[in-house]
Design an enzyme around this catalytic site. Structure first.
Site, short mmCIF file in Angstrom:
data_model
loop_
_atom_site.label_atom_id
_atom_site.label_comp_id
_atom_site.label_asym_id
_atom_site.label_seq_id
_atom_site.Cartn_x
_atom_site.Cartn_y
_atom_site.Cartn_z
N CYS A 100 34.99 35.92 40.09
CA CYS A 100 35.99 36.92 40.40
C CYS A 100 37.19 36.28 41.08
O CYS A 100 37.05 35.52 42.05
CB CYS A 100 35.36 37.98 41.31
SG CYS A 100 36.53 39.05 42.14
N GLU A 101 38.39 36.57 40.60
CA GLU A 101 39.58 35.95 41.18
C GLU A 101 39.93 36.55 42.54
O GLU A 101 40.75 35.99 43.26
CB GLU A 101 40.77 36.09 40.23
CG GLU A 101 41.30 37.49 40.05
CD GLU A 101 42.51 37.55 39.13
OE1 GLU A 101 43.33 38.45 39.32
OE2 GLU A 101 42.64 36.69 38.23
N HIS A 102 39.32 37.66 42.89
CA HIS A 102 39.63 38.29 44.18
C HIS A 102 38.79 37.74 45.32
O HIS A 102 39.27 37.61 46.44
CB HIS A 102 39.42 39.81 44.08
CG HIS A 102 40.30 40.46 43.06
ND1 HIS A 102 39.87 41.48 42.23
CD2 HIS A 102 41.58 40.20 42.71
CE1 HIS A 102 40.85 41.84 41.44
NE2 HIS A 102 41.90 41.08 41.70
N HIS A 103 37.51 37.42 45.03
CA HIS A 103 36.62 36.95 46.10
C HIS A 103 35.95 35.62 45.77
O HIS A 103 35.22 35.07 46.60
CB HIS A 103 35.53 38.00 46.37
CG HIS A 103 36.07 39.34 46.76
ND1 HIS A 103 36.20 40.38 45.87
CD2 HIS A 103 36.54 39.80 47.95
CE1 HIS A 103 36.72 41.43 46.48
NE2 HIS A 103 36.94 41.12 47.74
N GLN A 141 37.39 40.91 34.72
CA GLN A 141 36.70 41.17 33.45
C GLN A 141 37.65 41.75 32.42
O GLN A 141 37.57 41.43 31.23
CB GLN A 141 35.51 42.11 33.69
CG GLN A 141 34.68 42.36 32.44
CD GLN A 141 33.42 43.16 32.72
OE1 GLN A 141 32.84 43.06 33.80
NE2 GLN A 141 33.00 43.98 31.77
N HIS A 169 29.02 42.17 38.81
CA HIS A 169 29.96 41.49 39.70
C HIS A 169 29.32 41.33 41.07
O HIS A 169 28.99 42.32 41.74
CB HIS A 169 31.25 42.29 39.81
CG HIS A 169 32.04 42.33 38.53
ND1 HIS A 169 33.30 41.79 38.41
CD2 HIS A 169 31.74 42.84 37.31
CE1 HIS A 169 33.74 41.97 37.17
NE2 HIS A 169 32.81 42.61 36.49
N CYS A 171 30.75 40.50 43.69
CA CYS A 171 31.59 41.03 44.76
C CYS A 171 31.20 42.47 45.08
O CYS A 171 31.52 42.98 46.16
CB CYS A 171 33.07 40.94 44.39
SG CYS A 171 33.52 41.79 42.88
#
Length: 213
Positions: A100-103, A141, A169, A171
């Site tokens: 995940c690019e956020h976490h 995704q 995910h 996250c």
């Protein structure tokens, strides 16, 4: 008369943003991991963590190898000797691991990719490799689903492409609401799959049941 050149405040920023950033050295990356270990509250000099920065950096080069690969190079070779075959080509249950690019925590799932040939086909392993190329990058995704379809469309120009991704995910499972086992499903349809509900239904039926609707 001298030409008048207009300067836009964001133009320079946009130009720089398009340039590929220089990759830090291995030593810099290992130092960053060491800093994170300290920030987490552990001692990077204890026996179990002494070699962790090196291991993490080596693992990152493997897990994010997709940044060093071009999907169009993988898809460059196509085949025209298909004996007139024009029906669906489906490769399903392509397992993948992404982040995940956020976490920067794992996304674990499987992809189902189909296309309707227009005189040319791809080697089946190429489809799985393209999934891996995009999975081995920081992702959402939704973006990954569209990227797979766009890459195949650019290389093959088929009559239609269908992509479905099902993934869990971490996250959501490891932090935040901590809901283990929940699955996210995304789809992208182009051409005949987008315009013909029957083709969409047939793709979904083949993915779910292994046979056409």
């Amino acid at each position: 008369m001298d030409a008048i050149v207009k300067t836009f405040p964001n133009a320079e920023k946009e130009e720089k943003a398009t340039e590929k950033r220089a990759r830090p050295s291995r030593e810099e990356a290992e130092a960053a991991v060491r800093t994170l270990l300290l920030w987490a509250g552990d001692d990077p000099d204890r026996e179990g963590l002494i070699e962790t920065p090196q291991r993490v950096v080596k693992a990152y080069r493997e897990m994010f190898a997709g940044y060093d690969m071009d999907p169009q190079e993988v898809l460059a070779r196509t085949f025209e000797e298909v004996a007139g075959y024009e029906d669906m080509v489906l490769v399903k249950d392509i397992s993948f691991h992404s982040h995940c690019e956020h976490h920067m925590v794992p996304i674990i799932g499987k992809a189902h990719v189909a296309y309707l040939p227009d005189k040319r086909v791809l080697g089946l392993s190429k489809i799985a490799r393209v999934v891996d190329i995009f999975a081995q990058r920081l992702q959402t995704q939704e973006a990954m689903t569209a990227q797979i379809a766009d890459a195949i469309n650019e290389a093959l120009m088929p009559r239609g492409i269908a992509v479905m991704i099902e993934a869990e995910h971490m996250c959501m499972a490891m932090r935040g609401i901590r809901k283990q086992g929940s699955t996210t499903i995304t789809t992208t349809f182009t051409g005949s799959y987008r315009d013909d509900p029957t083709e969409q239904a047939r793709f979904i039926s083949m993915v779910r049941n292994g046979n056409a609707a």
